[in-house]
Design an enzyme around this catalytic site. Structure first.
Site, PDB file in Angstrom:
ATOM      1  N   LYS A   1      13.167 -37.839 -11.576  1.00 35.64           N
ATOM      2  CA  LYS A   1      13.173 -39.295 -11.753  1.00 35.64           C
ATOM      3  C   LYS A   1      11.733 -39.781 -11.867  1.00 35.64           C
ATOM      4  O   LYS A   1      10.923 -39.565 -10.957  1.00 35.64           O
ATOM      5  CB  LYS A   1      13.877 -39.980 -10.587  1.00 35.64           C
ATOM      6  CG  LYS A   1      13.818 -41.500 -10.698  1.00 35.64           C
ATOM      7  CD  LYS A   1      14.728 -42.203  -9.724  1.00 35.64           C
ATOM      8  CE  LYS A   1      14.566 -43.716  -9.848  1.00 35.64           C
ATOM      9  NZ  LYS A   1      15.440 -44.456  -8.940  1.00 35.64           N
TER      10      LYS A   1
ATOM     11  N   ARG B   1      16.377 -53.888 -12.072  1.00 35.59           N
ATOM     12  CA  ARG B   1      15.898 -54.528 -10.839  1.00 35.59           C
ATOM     13  C   ARG B   1      16.322 -55.996 -10.814  1.00 35.59           C
ATOM     14  O   ARG B   1      16.558 -56.549  -9.742  1.00 35.59           O
ATOM     15  CB  ARG B   1      14.388 -54.329 -10.698  1.00 35.59           C
ATOM     16  CG  ARG B   1      14.056 -52.848 -10.441  1.00 35.59           C
ATOM     17  CD  ARG B   1      12.568 -52.552 -10.341  1.00 35.59           C
ATOM     18  NE  ARG B   1      12.339 -51.089 -10.317  1.00 35.59           N
ATOM     19  CZ  ARG B   1      11.171 -50.510 -10.509  1.00 35.59           C
ATOM     20  NH1 ARG B   1      10.091 -51.246 -10.709  1.00 35.59           N
ATOM     21  NH2 ARG B   1      11.057 -49.193 -10.475  1.00 35.59           N
TER      22      ARG B   1
ATOM     23  N   LYS C   1       6.310 -47.884  -7.603  1.00 34.31           N
ATOM     24  CA  LYS C   1       7.009 -46.757  -6.967  1.00 34.31           C
ATOM     25  C   LYS C   1       6.316 -45.424  -7.255  1.00 34.31           C
ATOM     26  O   LYS C   1       6.927 -44.372  -7.176  1.00 34.31           O
ATOM     27  CB  LYS C   1       8.474 -46.756  -7.419  1.00 34.31           C
ATOM     28  CG  LYS C   1       9.221 -48.054  -7.069  1.00 34.31           C
ATOM     29  CD  LYS C   1      10.740 -47.933  -7.204  1.00 34.31           C
ATOM     30  CE  LYS C   1      11.427 -49.225  -6.746  1.00 34.31           C
ATOM     31  NZ  LYS C   1      12.907 -49.108  -6.729  1.00 34.31           N
TER      32      LYS C   1
ATOM     33  N   LYS D   1      15.967 -38.889 -15.437  1.00 31.27           N
ATOM     34  CA  LYS D   1      15.972 -40.337 -15.572  1.00 31.27           C
ATOM     35  C   LYS D   1      14.564 -40.858 -15.790  1.00 31.27           C
ATOM     36  O   LYS D   1      13.672 -40.424 -15.051  1.00 31.27           O
ATOM     37  CB  LYS D   1      16.559 -40.930 -14.293  1.00 31.27           C
ATOM     38  CG  LYS D   1      16.669 -42.426 -14.277  1.00 31.27           C
ATOM     39  CD  LYS D   1      17.178 -42.869 -12.943  1.00 31.27           C
ATOM     40  CE  LYS D   1      17.116 -44.382 -12.900  1.00 31.27           C
ATOM     41  NZ  LYS D   1      17.121 -44.881 -11.563  1.00 31.27           N
TER      42      LYS D   1
ATOM     43  N   TYR E   1      25.423 -47.787 -19.611  1.00 32.36           N
ATOM     44  CA  TYR E   1      26.070 -49.105 -19.578  1.00 32.36           C
ATOM     45  C   TYR E   1      26.962 -49.305 -20.799  1.00 32.36           C
ATOM     46  O   TYR E   1      27.756 -50.227 -20.842  1.00 32.36           O
ATOM     47  CB  TYR E   1      25.009 -50.209 -19.485  1.00 32.36           C
ATOM     48  CG  TYR E   1      24.141 -50.026 -18.257  1.00 32.36           C
ATOM     49  CD1 TYR E   1      24.608 -50.401 -17.001  1.00 32.36           C
ATOM     50  CD2 TYR E   1      22.881 -49.420 -18.334  1.00 32.36           C
ATOM     51  CE1 TYR E   1      23.844 -50.184 -15.863  1.00 32.36           C
ATOM     52  CE2 TYR E   1      22.108 -49.197 -17.210  1.00 32.36           C
ATOM     53  CZ  TYR E   1      22.591 -49.580 -15.976  1.00 32.36           C
ATOM     54  OH  TYR E   1      21.850 -49.349 -14.851  1.00 32.36           O
TER      55      TYR E   1
HETATM   56  C1  PBG Z   1      17.192 -47.451  -7.315  1.00 31.10           C
HETATM   57  C2  PBG Z   1      17.583 -47.211  -8.714  1.00 31.10           C
HETATM   58  C3  PBG Z   1      16.928 -47.650  -9.866  1.00 31.10           C
HETATM   59  C4  PBG Z   1      17.752 -47.306 -10.932  1.00 31.10           C
HETATM   60  C5  PBG Z   1      18.852 -46.630 -10.422  1.00 31.10           C
HETATM   61  N1  PBG Z   1      18.736 -46.555  -9.034  1.00 31.10           N
HETATM   62  C6  PBG Z   1      15.674 -48.455 -10.034  1.00 31.10           C
HETATM   63  C7  PBG Z   1      14.408 -47.977  -9.516  1.00 31.10           C
HETATM   64  O1  PBG Z   1      14.229 -46.801  -9.190  1.00 31.10           O
HETATM   65  O2  PBG Z   1      13.529 -48.823  -9.421  1.00 31.10           O
HETATM   66  C8  PBG Z   1      17.472 -47.661 -12.353  1.00 31.10           C
HETATM   67  C9  PBG Z   1      18.644 -47.748 -13.258  1.00 31.10           C
HETATM   68  C10 PBG Z   1      18.390 -48.478 -14.531  1.00 31.10           C
HETATM   69  O3  PBG Z   1      17.261 -48.910 -14.851  1.00 31.10           O
HETATM   70  O4  PBG Z   1      19.370 -48.645 -15.267  1.00 31.10           O
HETATM   71  N2  PBG Z   1      16.618 -46.469  -6.613  1.00 31.10           N
END
Ligand code: PBG
Length: 334
Positions: A203, A213, A226, A257, A322
């Site tokens: 990730k 968010r 992050k 991701k 989505y």
């Molecule tokens: C939270 C999380 C995130 C996403 C999925 N779980 C956001 C992040 O890490 O800030 C992102 C999913 C998306 O952008 O569709 N930990």
């Protein structure tokens, strides 16, 4: 790699096999199927409530009763899994993130309601503290630092509450070190031996998460970025090492991701580990396609399908998207 290079022109004319739909069907190398889709859904409080997410046209937050309806719709379309994300009231966000393991929090109520009404659909969760954290981070913040081990202890409590509520797939998206091993051990101890983990293993610290968010109400809350826990976008090898680690700690499936910008990782993960490999086509990817389509700059449906096919070609077994219900309808129409 091919055993032999292709014959020289005109012995080889690749266009021969592209000449008719029947020939193209015959030699198509891969298939995208409804079975490959996981549909992420946003849960909000109330009953009969829907709220639009401005930065994700076509995506809505739904109260628990309407999440059940969406799960029924998904099951009717043949989509095997949904993934739940809660939109948490600001008042419930704390420094200790206690709401994360409340057995009756929004997410756990939604899991129970879906499993009661649509038992056959697989319910996936998100294991990360950001919906519950006053500072919008996936872990607990102490003096500006996202502390690892204390966060893992909190995430384990959160994961157990989700397993207790009936989740089929836990999706740790937090990127703390050691979380998968700690969760797996706790699940085994508690007798949840059949609960699966799809680790958000590779990730990346990505700007493509922006619209998400907004959808979970974390944008306003987030202080800083992050980058001390999510991976640097230039680090492919590090992504592979994180996958190896999560598998060694007991993950059943792994995820890359974001999706399209990281397709190289999908292919490398599948080739290196030969395990169930998933990608998350994240909110920013979705928003870009929707926005360009709304402007008439691209054919939205065609780009949607092509983007999903790319995940298959890159070795993914499935994709969180989505677009899941739209893609499923399109696939069923043939
Ligand atoms: C939270 C999380 C995130 C996403 C999925 N779980 C956001 C992040 O890490 O800030 C992102 C999913 C998306 O952008 O569709 N930990």
């Amino acid at each position: 790699m091919p055993v032999l290079p292709p014959a020289p022109f005109p012995l080889s004319r690749p266009r021969r096999l592209r000449r008719t739909p029947a020939l193209r069907d015959l030699v198509r190398e891969d298939r995208l199927s409804v079975d490959d889709l996981i549909w992420p859904l946003f849960v909000c409080d109330g009953a009969g409530v829907t709220q639009e997410v401005a930065s994700m046209p076509g995506v809505i937050r739904r109260s628990v009763d309407l999440i059940v309806e969406a799960a029924e719709e998904a099951a009717g379309l043949g989509i095997p899994a949904i993934c739940l994300f809660p939109y948490t009231d600001r008042a419930l966000k704390t420094d200790g993130c206690e709401e994360a393991w409340n057995p009756d929090n929004l997410s756990n109520r939604a899991i129970r309601a879906v499993k009661a009404a649509v038992p056959d659909i697989a319910v996936m969760t998100d294991v990360a503290l950001d919906p519950y954290n006053a500072q919008g981070h996936d872990g607990i913040v102490r003096d500006g630092e996202i502390v690892n081990d204390e966060s893992v202890a909190a995430l384990v409590k959160m994961a157990l509450a989700q397993a207790e509520a009936g989740a089929d797939i836990l999706g740790p998206s937090d990127m703390m070190d050691g979380r998968i091993g700690a969760m797996r051990a706790a699940l085994e101890d508690a007798g949840h031996t059949g609960v699966t983990i799809m680790s958000y293993a590779a990730k990346y610290a990505s700007a493509f998460y922006g619209p998400f968010r907004d959808a979970v109400g974390a944008s306003g809350a987030l202080t800083g970025d992050k980058k001390t826990y999510q991976i640097d976008p230039l680090n492919g090898d590090e992504g592979l090492r994180c996958v190896a680690r999560d598998l060694a700690e007991g993950a059943d499936m792994v995820m890359v991701k974001p999706g399209l910008p990281y397709l190289d990782l999908c292919r490398r993960v599948k080739d290196a580990f030969a395990v169930p490999t998933f990608a998350y086509q994240v909110s920013g990817e979705y928003a870009m396609i929707r926005a360009a389509a709304a402007n008439g700059w691209i054919d939205g449906e065609a780009v949607m399908m092509e983007s999903l096919m790319a995940f298959r070609r890159a070795g993914c077994d499935g994709v969180l998207t989505y677009f899941a219900p739209d893609a499923a309808r399109r696939l069923r129409a043939g």
